[in-house]
Design a protein around this motif. Structure first.
Motif, short mmCIF file in Angstrom:
data_model
loop_
_atom_site.label_atom_id
_atom_site.label_comp_id
_atom_site.label_asym_id
_atom_site.label_seq_id
_atom_site.Cartn_x
_atom_site.Cartn_y
_atom_site.Cartn_z
N PHE A 22 0.91 -1.26 -0.11
CA PHE A 22 0.04 -0.19 0.10
C PHE A 22 0.83 1.31 -0.14
N ARG A 23 2.10 1.39 0.73
CA ARG A 23 2.80 2.17 0.65
C ARG A 23 3.40 2.50 -0.76
N ARG A 24 3.95 1.36 -1.38
CA ARG A 24 4.40 1.71 -2.49
C ARG A 24 3.39 2.22 -3.63
N LEU A 25 2.15 1.53 -3.31
CA LEU A 25 1.01 2.37 -4.34
C LEU A 25 0.81 3.93 -4.02
N LEU A 35 -5.38 5.91 -9.63
CA LEU A 35 -4.92 4.16 -10.10
C LEU A 35 -5.54 3.65 -11.46
N LEU A 36 -6.73 4.34 -11.71
CA LEU A 36 -7.41 4.06 -12.89
C LEU A 36 -6.76 4.46 -14.24
N HIS A 37 -5.83 5.12 -14.06
CA HIS A 37 -4.96 5.61 -15.14
C HIS A 37 -3.56 4.84 -15.37
N MET A 38 -3.18 4.28 -14.33
CA MET A 38 -1.89 3.43 -14.29
C MET A 38 -1.82 2.38 -15.50
N LEU A 42 1.51 -2.02 -14.32
CA LEU A 42 1.60 -1.47 -13.08
C LEU A 42 0.26 -2.02 -12.14
N GLN A 43 -0.86 -2.28 -12.69
CA GLN A 43 -2.00 -2.52 -12.22
C GLN A 43 -1.93 -4.10 -12.03
N PHE A 44 -1.08 -4.87 -13.03
CA PHE A 44 -1.03 -6.22 -12.64
C PHE A 44 0.09 -6.41 -11.56
N ARG A 45 1.04 -5.71 -11.41
CA ARG A 45 2.04 -5.75 -10.29
C ARG A 45 1.38 -5.56 -8.87
N PHE A 46 0.03 -4.65 -9.00
CA PHE A 46 -0.15 -4.24 -7.60
C PHE A 46 -1.51 -5.22 -7.29
N GLY A 47 -1.78 -6.36 -8.39
CA GLY A 47 -2.75 -7.28 -8.21
C GLY A 47 -4.10 -6.92 -8.63
#
Length: 361
Positions: A22-25, A35-38, A42-47
């Motif tokens: 969460f801190r990395r995000l 988040l929706l524009h990542m 990156l979205q995959f990396r954050f699950g």
């Protein structure tokens, strides 16, 4: 800023991120909507799965915050996140600051200069009295006292600080809507009204053993320094002291009798470099910006004697003695010794500890 914090709490609940992830995000995204524009990578990396994305889009498009608002309202609690302007500056400096903080009470206390007072859950009467006196004196000197609302020293520190304008912050090892231990219920309610209850754990979190060492890093992280009043050699308070050193905080300790198990942790800290504390000046002089402030000394270490001369009191020291040992020193009958001990205990001069009786002041 609380609206954004509630949005981030929605994100956390949807994605079930670990604090580190969460801190990395948060380091990558200024707002939940970003988040929706990542990128898809990156979205995959954050699950963030396709289903997660749809849920996020739906929740973030709504003017209210769904179940988050209801949960916080029922608990009379609020949240802040690492991005908030009033997130505690000192806490943000530690290597693992909580990405979300839940709190109940006076939010402005998080922007005050704070000092931690911690110690044994089973202190001597003098130890609890010292905690209360030092917290009160720190409050008069302008420091908000931080502690963990445990029995003993923590509770004494909160009580002493509540009597001052600087008040107190209780960092909990549970959700802020959970009172633990139950015997501190009145103190919990008072801090919620006059001080601040704080936790990184979600609402409803029960008192699980592994949560308290994590709680301790917040106690030290919020504070300029940590005062350990009484602590056994394997006390949780020493965990707080070690974490304080790792966070580049000052550590202070009140020395005690070599015969008192509750003093061995403090004495060990002093041997390892913690500053020995006898008066509030020993703490205040470490902080140059407070050098010119009037210091109100706590009433500790007073050389006083009971109004009634007592052979039993004279025979006692600051380490526990059994009744059999007292009988040898006093030359009185068991009935007389027990009667004197009871009277001295009522008046606050002696206390019973494991292993016998000792002076409490």
């Amino acid at each position: 800023m609380e609206i954004i914090a509630r949005r981030w709490l929605q994100v956390q609940q949807i994605l079930s991120l670990t604090p580190a992830t969460f801190r990395r995000l948060l380091a990558l995204c200024d707002t939940p909507e970003s988040l929706l524009h990542m990128s898809s990578d990156l979205q995959f990396r954050f699950g963030i799965s396709a289903a997660n994305r749809q849920q996020l889009e739906k929740q973030l498009a709504m003017p209210h915050h769904g179940g988050v608002d209801d949960e916080l309202s029922r608990a009379n609690a609020e949240v802040m996140c690492l991005h908030d302007d009033d997130y505690p500056a000192l806490l943000k400096e530690i290597h693992d600051p909580p990405p979300i903080l839940y709190f109940r009470g006076r939010r402005e206390l998080l922007s005050r200069l704070s000092f931690a007072v911690v110690g044994s859950r089973r202190p001597s009467r003098m130890g609890r009295s010292d905690a209360q006196a030092f917290a009160s004196a720190l409050g008069q000197a302008g420091f908000t006292t931080v502690s963990g609302m445990a029995l003993g020293v923590d509770a004494g520190a909160h009580i002493g600080a509540l009597a001052t304008p600087s008040s107190t912050i209780a960092v909990l090892g549970t959700g802020v809507d959970q009172c633990y231990p139950r015997s501190n219920a009145a103190l919990y309610q008072q801090i919620g009204l006059e001080g601040l209850l704080l936790s990184e754990f979600p609402l409803g979190s029960p008192p699980l053993r592994h949560q308290f060492p994590r709680r301790n890093r917040i106690i030290s992280g919020l504070s300029l320094g940590v005062l350990v009043v009484e602590a056994a050699i394997h006390s949780g308070s020493l965990i707080t002291a070690r974490q304080a050193l790792e966070q580049n905080r000052e550590v202070f300790a009140i020395p005690g009798s070599i015969h008192n198990p509750a003093s061995r942790g403090c004495n060990a800290l002093i041997k390892q470099g913690a500053k020995l504390v006898e008066t509030l000046a020993d703490i205040v002089e470490e902080f140059s910006e407070w050098a010119g402030r009037d210091v109100i000394e706590p009433p500790v270490g007073q050389a006083v004697e009971p109004a009634v001369v007592s052979q039993v009191y004279d025979a006692l020291g600051y380490e526990p003695q059994s009744v059999d040992e007292l009988l040898k020193h006093c030359g009185q009958s068991v009935d007389v010794v027990l009667a004197e001990l009871s009277q001295l205990e009522v008046e606050g001069w002696v206390e019973q500890q494991r292993g016998g009786w000792q002076r409490s002041r």
